[in-house]
Design a protein around this motif. Sequence first.
Motif, PDB file in Angstrom:
ATOM      1  N   ASN A  49       0.857  -1.413  -0.161  1.00  0.00           N
ATOM      2  CA  ASN A  49       0.062   0.085  -0.085  1.00  0.00           C
ATOM      3  C   ASN A  49       0.783   1.187  -0.078  1.00  0.00           C
ATOM      4  O   ASN A  49       1.697   1.422   0.827  1.00  0.00           O
ATOM      5  CB  ASN A  49      -0.880  -0.005   1.200  1.00  0.00           C
ATOM      6  N   SER A  51       1.191   5.206   0.237  1.00  0.00           N
ATOM      7  CA  SER A  51       0.266   6.424   0.707  1.00  0.00           C
ATOM      8  C   SER A  51       0.916   7.560   0.169  1.00  0.00           C
ATOM      9  O   SER A  51       2.305   7.920   0.780  1.00  0.00           O
ATOM     10  CB  SER A  51       0.023   6.052   2.204  1.00  0.00           C
ATOM     11  N   SER A  60      -3.888   9.886   0.156  1.00  0.00           N
ATOM     12  CA  SER A  60      -4.537   8.916  -0.576  1.00  0.00           C
ATOM     13  C   SER A  60      -3.688   7.745  -0.630  1.00  0.00           C
ATOM     14  O   SER A  60      -2.557   7.872  -0.335  1.00  0.00           O
ATOM     15  CB  SER A  60      -4.776   9.556  -2.050  1.00  0.00           C
ATOM     16  N   ARG A  62      -2.992   3.592  -2.380  1.00  0.00           N
ATOM     17  CA  ARG A  62      -3.474   2.348  -3.421  1.00  0.00           C
ATOM     18  C   ARG A  62      -2.480   1.350  -3.450  1.00  0.00           C
ATOM     19  O   ARG A  62      -1.205   1.438  -2.862  1.00  0.00           O
ATOM     20  CB  ARG A  62      -3.493   3.100  -4.909  1.00  0.00           C
ATOM     21  N   ILE A  63      -2.613   0.278  -3.846  1.00  0.00           N
ATOM     22  CA  ILE A  63      -1.755  -0.611  -4.077  1.00  0.00           C
ATOM     23  C   ILE A  63      -0.921  -0.886  -5.219  1.00  0.00           C
ATOM     24  O   ILE A  63      -1.316  -0.635  -6.430  1.00  0.00           O
ATOM     25  CB  ILE A  63      -2.509  -2.292  -3.843  1.00  0.00           C
ATOM     26  N   THR A  78       5.912   3.858 -12.059  1.00  0.00           N
ATOM     27  CA  THR A  78       4.605   4.371 -12.314  1.00  0.00           C
ATOM     28  C   THR A  78       4.476   5.435 -13.487  1.00  0.00           C
ATOM     29  O   THR A  78       5.580   5.677 -13.684  1.00  0.00           O
ATOM     30  CB  THR A  78       3.787   4.789 -10.917  1.00  0.00           C
ATOM     31  N   SER A  82       0.472  10.482 -13.072  1.00  0.00           N
ATOM     32  CA  SER A  82      -0.758  10.023 -12.338  1.00  0.00           C
ATOM     33  C   SER A  82      -1.076  10.721 -10.988  1.00  0.00           C
ATOM     34  O   SER A  82      -0.236  11.650 -10.851  1.00  0.00           O
ATOM     35  CB  SER A  82      -0.397   8.423 -12.022  1.00  0.00           C
ATOM     36  N   LYS A  84      -0.632   9.858  -7.964  1.00  0.00           N
ATOM     37  CA  LYS A  84       0.207   9.866  -7.074  1.00  0.00           C
ATOM     38  C   LYS A  84       1.359  10.340  -7.660  1.00  0.00           C
ATOM     39  O   LYS A  84       2.375  10.829  -6.680  1.00  0.00           O
ATOM     40  CB  LYS A  84       0.488   8.363  -6.882  1.00  0.00           C
ATOM     41  N   GLN A 141      -2.967   7.477 -17.351  1.00  0.00           N
ATOM     42  CA  GLN A 141      -3.423   6.987 -16.087  1.00  0.00           C
ATOM     43  C   GLN A 141      -3.897   8.227 -14.980  1.00  0.00           C
ATOM     44  O   GLN A 141      -3.529   9.402 -14.818  1.00  0.00           O
ATOM     45  CB  GLN A 141      -2.175   6.791 -15.219  1.00  0.00           C
ATOM     46  N   SER A 142      -5.102   7.775 -14.524  1.00  0.00           N
ATOM     47  CA  SER A 142      -5.821   8.726 -13.445  1.00  0.00           C
ATOM     48  C   SER A 142      -6.717   9.942 -13.950  1.00  0.00           C
ATOM     49  O   SER A 142      -7.407  10.772 -13.436  1.00  0.00           O
ATOM     50  CB  SER A 142      -4.897   9.649 -12.348  1.00  0.00           C
TER      51      SER A 142
END
Length: 214
Positions: A49, A51, A60, A62-63, A78, A82, A84, A141-142
Amino acid sequence: MDQRIADIRKDYTKRVLNRQETVENPIEQFRRWFKEAQEAEVPEINAMNLSTVGKNGRPSARIVLLKDITEKGFVFYTNYQSRKGKELEEHPFAALTFFWPELERQVRVEGKIKKVDQATAEAYFSSRPRGSQLGAWASPQSQEIDKRGLLEVREKEFEERFAENPIPKPEHWGGYELIPDYVEFWQGRSSRLHDRIAYDLVNGTQWQRKRLAP
C-alpha cells in the motif's frame, strides 16, 4: 445469519518478534522477512500500500508493486502524470505498508521519495512484458476517460506505431525510490498484544531500534 463486521476477528499465535533477534539495519531486516515470505509462498508478496499526500493535505492510498530493494530503499514504478506521481512531485514523502497474513506480519515504511535515474528506469521498462509496455503508452493514468474502448484504440495505435521494433520508455513513466527514515516490523500475537519493533533514523546516519506497545 451473516456475521457482524464487529465480530470478525482472528487470534494471532504463529510467531514472536524479539528485539535481539532483529538486525541493526531495517532494510536488511526487511530482506530477511521478505525471504521468509517467499519461502512461505505468500501470494502477491511484493504488493504494498503506497500512501501519498496532495497539496491539499489529504492522504490517498493505493496498492502498487515493489520492484527492487536497494541498499538505500524501496523501488516502484508508475506514470509520473498519475495522481500519485503529481502528489509525489508536490510532496516528496510517502509511506508503504506490506501485509503478509500467512505469517501474521506487517511492515510499515516511511521516508523521502526520489526518482530513480533514467538508465535504471529504462532497464526495468525493457524487461517488462510487451503488453505492459504498450499499456504504459496507452493509458493516460488517473485521467477521466469516456469509455474503456478508448484504451483499446490507443493500445492498437501504439502497437501499430512500434510494430516489431523495441518499445521505448515513455518520458512520462519511470521509477521512484523511497529512502526510509522510519521502519516498523509488526508480528501478530495472541490477545492483541502484538510485537512491534520500530527503527528510527537518528541524525540521518544511525538507526535506533525500540519496542512499541501494540
